[in-house]
Scaffold this active site. Structure first.
Site, PDB file in Angstrom:
ATOM      1  N   GLY A  47       0.824  -1.209   0.000  1.00 35.18           N
ATOM      2  CA  GLY A  47       0.000   0.000   0.000  1.00 35.18           C
ATOM      3  C   GLY A  47       0.857   1.258   0.000  1.00 35.18           C
ATOM      4  CG  ASP A  48       3.237   1.890   3.262  1.00 34.54           C
ATOM      5  OD1 ASP A  48       2.169   2.484   3.512  1.00 34.54           O
ATOM      6  OD2 ASP A  48       3.759   1.081   4.039  1.00 34.54           O
TER       7      ASP A  48
END
Length: 313
Positions: free
Chosen positions: A255-256
């Protein structure tokens, strides 16, 4: 004409992540570890690391304290990432991630106390953010910090022009901040469901509710759907992106990496749709490798990314 801008990532609740590999855990007994390693953890820190892998500079902001805080700064500096962390008197937390043959267990460390003076010090750094800068607000808010801290940070940027705020948080901190108008949010299906208090399943519902989140203040919304891919929605259009196939090694940090892919695209003056393609490639490259995406890996997935426009009545 070269547009000068700076990218800031903010991690309010960083951690030293201690990964251990064991055959099994017996409570009440002496347990032997096969393998272990430590990493500087935190969502904003991960975004800075992926950007660095993509040769994009950023400054990591947040709170750090004690010997664990020093470890995080050293780790970032080794990586070649500048930081401007506010120093705390208590130690930054340690999270323990235990992998056995059967399952994975996490022990979340207790966050250090953050005083009002510490918060004011961070807010005064935010005062130095300039026109066209990009601000990534990532992760949870520690219990000693007021829930509306992200709102306060965003309000600090209101007097400047064209500051792009990316908000990747959850629960109340997210709800309060999104109303301040942000450039992008990246909820997953569960977080989108939690935000609206509805069980959101179908693609049609995902897009409908993402549109509502656009109305609420997020100019662009990316909803990550794991192996089902993701969706990009703004007021004008909606797209579904695939999840290129491959061997999942670890989804930690995907996600990052997705956020970093968007920031990479924007920093290269690409539009949101082309930036989204980088986001998908970066998330995929992270899931299919040990650690965070390298530029070459990300690039190798770009031509496997498929984005379809969805026409809503």
């Amino acid at each position: 004409e070269l547009e000068l801008f700076m990218i800031y990532t903010i991690t309010l609740n960083p951690a030293v992540d201690y990964y251990i590999d064991m055959n099994k855990v017996d409570e009440g007994e002496l347990n032997k570890v096969n393998n272990s390693y430590t990493l500087a953890g935190g969502k904003g820190i991960n975004v800075s690391k992926v950007l660095k892998n993509f040769n994009i500079e950023s400054i990591a902001l947040g709170f750090c304290g004690g010997f664990t805080g020093e470890y995080i700064k050293t780790d970032l500096n080794k990586y070649g990432i500048k930081d401007n962390f506010i120093s705390l008197s208590e130690n930054t937390r340690i999270n323990v991630k235990i992998k056995t043959a059967k399952n994975e267990t996490e022990i979340m460390g207790k966050s250090p106390k953050i005083s009002n003076e510490n918060i004011d010090a961070l807010l005064s750094i935010i005062d130095n953010v300039e026109d066209n800068d990009i601000l990534v607000l990532s992760g949870s808010v520690p219990s000693s910090v007021r829930e509306d801290i992200y709102k306060d940070i965003i309000q600090k940027t209101k007097s400047k022009n064209n500051i792009k705020v990316i908000l990747d948080s959850r629960e109340n901190a997210f709800k309060i901040a999104v109303k301040e108008k942000v450039f992008l949010t990246k909820p997953n299906r569960k977080e989108l469901s939690g935000y609206f208090g509805k069980d959101i399943k179908s693609v049609y519902d995902i897009i409908t509710y993402a549109k509502q989140l656009v109305e609420d203040g997020s100019e662009n919304v990316i909803v990550s759907l794991g192996k089902d891919g993701s969706a990009l929605v703004n007021k004008d259009e909606a797209y579904i992106g695939n999840a290129p196939s491959g061997q999942l090694i670890s989804s930690v940090g995907s996600g990052d990496a997705m956020v970093a892919g968007i920031v990479y695209g924007i920093s290269k003056n690409l539009n949101i749709l082309d930036s989204y393609k980088y986001a998908i490639a970066a998330a995929t490259a992270t899931a299919f490798s040990e650690g965070l995406a390298l530029f070459e890996n990300m690039n190798s997935f770009l031509d496997k990314v498929e984005v379809k426009k969805i026409n809503l009545k």
